[in-house]
Enzyme design. Structure first.
Site, PDB file in Angstrom:
ATOM      1  N   ASP A   1       0.871  -1.171   0.000  1.00  0.00           N
ATOM      2  CA  ASP A   1       0.000   0.000   0.000  1.00  0.00           C
ATOM      3  C   ASP A   1       0.909   1.221   0.000  1.00  0.00           C
ATOM      4  O   ASP A   1       1.543   1.542   1.008  1.00  0.00           O
ATOM      5  CB  ASP A   1      -0.894  -0.010   1.237  1.00  0.00           C
ATOM      6  CG  ASP A   1      -1.772   1.231   1.367  1.00  0.00           C
ATOM      7  OD1 ASP A   1      -1.648   2.156   0.532  1.00  0.00           O
ATOM      8  OD2 ASP A   1      -2.565   1.296   2.332  1.00  0.00           O
ATOM      9  N   VAL A   2       1.000   1.899  -1.136  1.00  0.00           N
ATOM     10  CA  VAL A   2       1.972   2.987  -1.254  1.00  0.00           C
ATOM     11  C   VAL A   2       1.658   4.168  -0.352  1.00  0.00           C
ATOM     12  O   VAL A   2       2.524   5.021  -0.115  1.00  0.00           O
ATOM     13  CB  VAL A   2       2.107   3.462  -2.716  1.00  0.00           C
ATOM     14  CG1 VAL A   2       2.603   2.340  -3.615  1.00  0.00           C
ATOM     15  CG2 VAL A   2       0.808   4.065  -3.239  1.00  0.00           C
TER      16      VAL A   2
ATOM     17  N   ASN B   1       4.330   4.862 -10.399  1.00  0.00           N
ATOM     18  CA  ASN B   1       3.176   4.770 -11.276  1.00  0.00           C
ATOM     19  C   ASN B   1       1.848   4.578 -10.561  1.00  0.00           C
ATOM     20  O   ASN B   1       0.795   4.881 -11.125  1.00  0.00           O
ATOM     21  CB  ASN B   1       3.427   3.594 -12.240  1.00  0.00           C
ATOM     22  CG  ASN B   1       2.205   3.169 -12.999  1.00  0.00           C
ATOM     23  OD1 ASN B   1       1.735   3.885 -13.895  1.00  0.00           O
ATOM     24  ND2 ASN B   1       1.666   2.011 -12.663  1.00  0.00           N
TER      25      ASN B   1
ATOM     26  N   TYR C   1      -8.206  14.197  -8.809  1.00  0.00           N
ATOM     27  CA  TYR C   1      -7.176  13.644  -9.682  1.00  0.00           C
ATOM     28  C   TYR C   1      -6.321  14.762 -10.280  1.00  0.00           C
ATOM     29  O   TYR C   1      -5.086  14.690 -10.270  1.00  0.00           O
ATOM     30  CB  TYR C   1      -7.851  12.837 -10.788  1.00  0.00           C
ATOM     31  CG  TYR C   1      -6.894  12.115 -11.704  1.00  0.00           C
ATOM     32  CD1 TYR C   1      -6.276  10.940 -11.296  1.00  0.00           C
ATOM     33  CD2 TYR C   1      -6.631  12.590 -12.984  1.00  0.00           C
ATOM     34  CE1 TYR C   1      -5.410  10.255 -12.134  1.00  0.00           C
ATOM     35  CE2 TYR C   1      -5.775  11.912 -13.831  1.00  0.00           C
ATOM     36  CZ  TYR C   1      -5.162  10.741 -13.402  1.00  0.00           C
ATOM     37  OH  TYR C   1      -4.296  10.082 -14.244  1.00  0.00           O
TER      38      TYR C   1
ATOM     39  N   LYS D   1      -2.285  15.419  -9.723  1.00  0.00           N
ATOM     40  CA  LYS D   1      -1.368  15.301 -10.856  1.00  0.00           C
ATOM     41  C   LYS D   1      -0.627  16.614 -11.126  1.00  0.00           C
ATOM     42  O   LYS D   1       0.528  16.605 -11.566  1.00  0.00           O
ATOM     43  CB  LYS D   1      -2.120  14.820 -12.097  1.00  0.00           C
ATOM     44  CG  LYS D   1      -2.573  13.359 -11.997  1.00  0.00           C
ATOM     45  CD  LYS D   1      -1.402  12.416 -11.742  1.00  0.00           C
ATOM     46  CE  LYS D   1      -1.821  10.960 -11.754  1.00  0.00           C
ATOM     47  NZ  LYS D   1      -0.663  10.046 -11.547  1.00  0.00           N
TER      48      LYS D   1
END
Length: 259
Positions: A68-69, A95, A164, A168
């Site tokens: 789990d990043v 990624n 999102y 980003k």
């Protein structure tokens, strides 16, 4: 690459989509891999494909590390396992990500949905980059490369995509800071901004997606292998050279002129 020159890559979000495609391209070029992702099953499928489909020899050496990043303890364990197995790290393809509460009006987004997108897309990217940076700085010979997966949304938003898009845009700042802070240690950092690669995440592009003028429109997509080829090119540059930002997109998608 022969055994004495084999390089080591961590790929996050490696169980599907762009992550899997990039992992297979790296394996085919002779890289050894540490595959990170939330789900052990898809990671194992990627590992099997990488081992079977790698270039000359017996296939790629692959380590599967369910991670789990967004959890710093899990990310620390990821890099401890990489250091123990391989002794060094040459590449992080950063990624892992989620589209989050896409298609939800701004006023209806819950705090929990917002936080999940930030935790995975931004905090997760930071934690993975930090772990890679620490290992690359400490190893001998020093240095390595980090490639962040940005997005077309690092430049322009889609309707109803604030979580999102914000994360980003933040990824671009992360890339620039990593690139600057890595200079003294031969750590290069670049970013690939991808538009409409054909993956599970972009299936809706082919059935109709909301445009800035309120229409629903089908959008062109491209083969994810074209993204992987670009990542591989970036990864195999000597550390004295860096692709700072690359945009790879379906040629006819509404990006230039979006909105």
């Amino acid at each position: 690459m022969n055994a004495s020159t084999k390089k080591i890559a961590v790929v996050t979000g490696a169980g599907s989509g762009i992550g899997r495609t990039v992992a297979l391209a790296l394996a085919g070029a002779g890289w050894s891999l540490a595959l990170a992702g939330r789900r052990p099953g898809p990671l194992a499928e990627t590992a099997e494909a990488a081992g079977a489909g790698a270039g000359a020899g017996a296939g790629a050496e692959v380590l599967c590390l369910p991670t789990d990043v967004s959890d710093p303890v899990a990310v620390d364990a990821l890099y401890a396992a990489v250091a123990e197995r391989y002794g060094r790290l040459d590449l992080l393809f950063n990624n892992a990500g989620t589209f989050g509460p896409g298609g939800v009006a701004l006023e209806d987004i819950t705090y929990e949905a917002w936080k999940q997108a930030v935790d995975v897309n931004l905090t997760g990217a930071f934690l993975c980059a930090q772990g890679a940076f620490r290992l690359m700085k400490a190893q001998d010979p020093q240095g390595g490369r980090i490639i962040n997966n940005g997005s077309i949304s690092a430049h322009v938003p889609r309707p109803n995509s604030i979580a999102y898009t914000a994360t980003k845009h933040a990824m671009t700042g992360l890339t620039k800071s990593l690139s600057l802070d890595g200079r003294p240690y031969r750590i290069a950092c670049g970013q690939i901004d991808i538009g409409n690669a054909a993956t599970e995440m972009t299936e809706r592009m082919q059935t109709g997606i909301l445009q800035a003028d309120g229409r629903l429109a089908v959008e062109p997509v491209m083969d994810a292998g074209d993204v992987a080829a670009t990542v591989l090119h970036m990864a195999e540059l000597p550390l004295g050279a860096n692709v700072q930002f690359a945009t790879v997109m379906a040629t006819a998608m509404p990006y230039i002129g979006r909105g």
